[in-house]
Design an enzyme around this catalytic site. Structure first.
Site, short mmCIF file in Angstrom:
data_model
loop_
_atom_site.label_atom_id
_atom_site.label_comp_id
_atom_site.label_asym_id
_atom_site.label_seq_id
_atom_site.Cartn_x
_atom_site.Cartn_y
_atom_site.Cartn_z
N ASP A 39 -0.95 28.56 28.62
CA ASP A 39 -0.54 28.64 30.03
C ASP A 39 -0.97 29.97 30.66
O ASP A 39 -0.16 30.68 31.26
CB ASP A 39 0.98 28.50 30.17
CG ASP A 39 1.58 27.41 29.31
OD1 ASP A 39 0.92 26.36 29.16
OD2 ASP A 39 2.69 27.60 28.78
N GLU A 212 1.79 18.25 35.35
CA GLU A 212 2.43 19.57 35.34
C GLU A 212 1.43 20.65 35.74
O GLU A 212 0.29 20.37 36.12
CB GLU A 212 3.04 19.88 33.98
CG GLU A 212 2.07 19.85 32.82
CD GLU A 212 2.79 20.01 31.48
OE1 GLU A 212 4.02 19.97 31.43
OE2 GLU A 212 2.08 20.18 30.47
#
Length: 331
Positions: A39, A212
């Site tokens: 991420d 997401e």
């Protein structure tokens, strides 16, 4: 969403991964050093580039002076903030940071949650500078979700629109990606604020809706929403890929090149896994963009390296804009 794979990521953070082998002379083919991230988001201060990510002890930091050779530079937090432990019982880590420079300070948004739950929260920390002189001040809760909500408050991304209004996109699974207006003075969502819905996946009855990691890029008078579809966190078996849609308004609707709606699971593929012939880097996603001093926009993301036991590995792709105004990742 995060799986059990993330339990071991802190230990992997100190490992050095061999240079990623991309096609031709891409930036990805020249990356070396400590590339273990998950991420990632990227920024620059002075002559140093910074990548913040889930990997590390509570928001890990990697640094580079040339965008190619990366080294570990510690972490933002020494421990999970007390408010986060109280708000999300059982949380064991800090996920999916976002970094921006706003009004003379760096704003770091971050997520706390537990696997499979939408009892989640996003917090905010600020510092006047980065690097060894950084002094992060935590400002606590920005927005949260509970089982009564239809969204999941993780994966934040801060953006300023053409009118100077501040926004935070967020979301993972449930009913998709949301966009909240922020108070520009506090960087927080006002209580009772209703979000806009800007992307979702259509799931079978009772099934998951894998979308997401939103990130919005203003460009050329329009807004480009990047999101990751399908599943991360399964190593080389991850099916993650990244799509983009564009809109004239920050609140949408976001459409793919073919007119498909991101509120209906559409969009245009921006990042995909390596071709089957090589199969090295799998599940590319959770991308964050950064525009450098020379105007080049870079997309930082992770992918799982089959040649390094499926480790989540930093990838960086310059973006160019084609004749029709769409971003193309050179990876």
């Amino acid at each position: 969403m995060r799986t059990a794979l993330l339990i071991g990521l802190a230990a992997l953070a100190s490992a050095s991964v061999a240079g990623a082998q991309g096609a031709g002379n891409t930036l990805n083919s020249q990356l070396s050093g400590d590339l273990v991230v998950h991420d990632p988001v990227i920024t620059r201060e002075g002559d140093t580039y910074y990548v913040f990510s889930t990997v590390g002890k509570y928001v890990g930091i990697k640094t580079s002076t040339d965008l190619k050779t990366w080294k570990d530079a510690g972490s933002v937090f020494a421990e999970i903030p007390a408010w986060a432990k109280e708000t999300v019982p059982g949380t064991e880590g800090i996920w999916a940071p976002d970094i921006s420079y706003v009004n003379g300070e760096y704003r770091l948004y971050y997520s706390v949650s537990t696997f499979g739950s939408n009892r989640s929260a996003i917090g905010l920390a600020t510092s006047k500078t980065l690097g060894s002189k950084a002094k992060w001040q935590d400002h606590g809760l920005v927005v949260m979700s509970t089982k009564e909500d239809d969204f999941n408050a993780i994966d934040p991304n801060f953006v300023v629109d053409a009118q100077g209004r501040h926004w935070l996109s967020l979301g993972s699974f449930w009913s998709g990606i949301k966009l909240f207006p922020l108070d520009p003075k506090t960087g927080k969502v006002a209580p009772g604020t209703e979000p806009y819905s800007i992307a979702r996946r259509l799931a079978p009855a009772g099934g998951p809706a894998p979308v997401e990691a939103p990130f919005i890029i203003p460009h050329g008078g329009e807004y480009f929403l990047i999101a990751s579809y399908d599943y991360c966190c399964k190593g080389v078996n991850s099916t993650y890929y990244t799509v983009v849609g564009r809109s004239k308004k920050i609140t949408g609707p976001y459409l793919g090149r073919d007119g498909s709606e991101m509120m209906q699971g559409g969009g245009t593929i921006l990042l995909r896994a390596d071709l089957q012939e090589s199969q090295r880097f799998r599940g590319p996603g959770h991308a964050g963009a950064f525009t450098d001093k020379d105007g080049t926009t870079y997309l930082a993301y992770h992918a799982y390296d089959k040649q390094a036991d499926g480790r989540p590995t930093l990838r960086i792709a310059p973006l160019r804009w084609d004749a029709e105004g769409w971003p193309v990742a050179e990876y």
